[in-house]
Design an enzyme around this catalytic site. Structure first.
Site, mmCIF file in Angstrom:
data_model
loop_
_atom_site.group_PDB
_atom_site.id
_atom_site.type_symbol
_atom_site.label_atom_id
_atom_site.label_comp_id
_atom_site.label_asym_id
_atom_site.label_seq_id
_atom_site.Cartn_x
_atom_site.Cartn_y
_atom_site.Cartn_z
ATOM 1 N N ASP A 97 0.812 -1.211 0.000
ATOM 2 C CA ASP A 97 0.000 0.000 0.000
ATOM 3 C C ASP A 97 0.853 1.272 0.000
ATOM 4 O OD1 ASP A 97 -2.195 -1.584 0.015
ATOM 5 O OD2 ASP A 97 -2.762 -1.209 2.098
ATOM 6 N N GLY A 98 2.066 1.188 0.560
ATOM 7 C CA GLY A 98 2.950 2.351 0.614
ATOM 8 C C GLY A 98 3.308 2.890 -0.757
ATOM 9 N N ASN A 196 -4.397 9.067 2.877
ATOM 10 C CA ASN A 196 -4.864 8.298 4.035
ATOM 11 C C ASN A 196 -5.301 9.195 5.188
ATOM 12 O OD1 ASN A 196 -4.932 5.644 3.304
ATOM 13 N ND2 ASN A 196 -3.126 5.011 4.460
ATOM 14 N N ASP A 226 -3.550 11.401 23.318
ATOM 15 C CA ASP A 226 -2.308 11.237 22.549
ATOM 16 C C ASP A 226 -2.349 11.999 21.233
ATOM 17 O OD1 ASP A 226 -1.109 9.736 24.451
ATOM 18 O OD2 ASP A 226 -1.348 7.809 23.463
ATOM 19 N N THR A 237 -9.326 2.406 7.044
ATOM 20 C CA THR A 237 -8.888 1.040 7.352
ATOM 21 C C THR A 237 -7.421 0.995 7.770
ATOM 22 O OG1 THR A 237 -8.538 0.746 4.973
ATOM 23 C CG2 THR A 237 -10.577 -0.130 5.887
ATOM 24 N N ALA A 238 -6.809 2.173 7.960
ATOM 25 C CA ALA A 238 -5.399 2.240 8.343
ATOM 26 C C ALA A 238 -5.287 2.589 9.830
ATOM 27 C CB ALA A 238 -4.674 3.254 7.449
ATOM 28 N N TYR A 239 -4.613 3.683 10.170
ATOM 29 C CA TYR A 239 -4.398 4.070 11.575
ATOM 30 C C TYR A 239 -5.732 4.308 12.281
ATOM 31 C CZ TYR A 239 -1.869 6.474 15.398
ATOM 32 O OH TYR A 239 -1.335 6.846 16.604
#
Length: 354
Positions: A97-98, A196, A226, A237-239
């Site tokens: 994905d990167g 993203n 945080d 769907t990432a972080y």
């Protein structure tokens, strides 16, 4: 009329002539697929192939005599030096994905259609398998493919640019003793296109972050924790997913606001309409600065007086589908996250009547 997400199709006004091939560097397993793809594009389809200069510096490519004639046909470029935005018809990514996130960062305006192959583990953004790449690439060149328009975020960072000046003899003109003086000399403005997410966090500080979030000019909340994630549906769907957010299909026009470990237990992730303008600033009474990153890159410190403005970009990323936007997305959920995978209950045994 509500548009079916699967109805978006790739069509060419004229046959594509140039293609950008992006390969994950420092990955030996991608060398052979990269060579096969480039030979197919240049010799079979007579395409102009653009490749980043550092990709060709790999010894396995530089020292391959058989690949030499193909390599001489390439057009090369360097990130942050050469502008290729108006010279590419479509993009092929080899890796995870990167590679797609990197492709997005190269195009700060309009983005060509992107075809992404996964090699190794399946990614959310890389639906194509390399085994049958010839027929799949041919279909794309002929314009026979479904598309999903992945919205991006337009981000503007405004920093109060100050410089410290040492005052001679420690005395200013008005007689006030001072060792140094901070003088505002203007504002530094930076813009980014983000696929993203934008992540604002507390960095190395041990204190909670304290950042104010404004929506269309109105203060909606202060984030104490945080940090906070502002993401696209693609980034859900990432972080954001790891921080407890819902997963949203990329066809849904939305922006997600997800706190990272908030101190308030009632601070739940929210979804706001695409097109609103979010603004994030350090709270006036914040004990420490904050840090921001864009798709995991360009990390920088945010101080008092600085601001981050975020809205939906008018330049989405057209991602070419393997089947269609709905099937590809749910397959990714099943393959990557094992979504809703569990051992099924046994059914009741039906006893035969005597």
């Amino acid at each position: 009329h509500i548009q079916d997400p699967a109805s978006q199709r790739l069509t060419w006004n004229k046959p594509p002539k140039s293609v950008l091939v992006i390969k994950k560097i420092r990955d030996a397993s991608l060398l052979q697929p990269f060579k096969e793809l480039c030979v197919y594009l240049t010799e079979e389809n007579n395409m102009i192939v653009y490749v980043e200069k550092k990709v060709l510096e790999d010894p396995a490519i530089a020292n391959d005599e058989n690949f030499g004639p193909v390599k001489k046909k390439f057009c090369t470029f360097r990130e942050d030096y050469d502008d290729i935005s108006n010279q590419i018809d479509f993009i092929i990514c080899l890796g995870g994905d990167g590679t797609l996130l990197y492709a997005s960062s190269l195009f700060q305006g309009s983005v060509p259609p992107v075809m992404a192959f996964h090699l190794g583990s399946l990614g959310f953004l890389t639906p194509f398998n390399f085994e049958n790449f010839q027929s799949q690439v041919t279909q794309v060149i002929e314009g026979n493919a479904a598309l999903v328009l992945r919205s991006r975020l337009k981000v503007k960072v405004v920093k109060e640019h100050r410089e410290k000046m040492t005052v001679q003899n420690g005395i200013e003109e008005n007689g006030v003793v001072s060792a140094s003086l901070e003088k505002e000399v203007g504002k530094q403005i930076m813009q980014y296109q983000v696929l993203n997410e934008v992540v604002v966090d507390r960095g190395p500080s041990s204190y909670l972050s304290n950042v104010d979030v404004f929506l269309n000019g109105h203060l909606i909340t202060t984030v104490q924790g945080d940090g906070v994630i502002v993401s696209t549906p693609t980034g859900s769907t990432a972080y954001a997913a790891a921080a407890g957010a819902s997963m949203i299909h990329p066809n849904v026009p939305a922006i997600m606001i997800t706190p990272i470990c908030p101190h308030s237990l009632s601070f739940r992730p929210i979804v706001v309409p695409a097109g609103v303008e979010l603004k994030i600033m350090l709270s006036p009474d914040a004990r420490n600065t904050a840090w921001v990153s864009f798709d995991g890159r360009k990390r920088q410190e945010i101080c008092h007086g600085d601001s981050i403005s975020i809205t939906t970009s008018c330049y989405p990323l057209p991602s070419i589908c393997f089947r269609d936007p709905v099937s590809d997305w749910f397959e990714s959920l099943a393959e990557c996250l094992h979504w809703n995978v569990r051992k099924k209950q046994n059914n009741f045994a039906v006893e035969e009547e005597e």
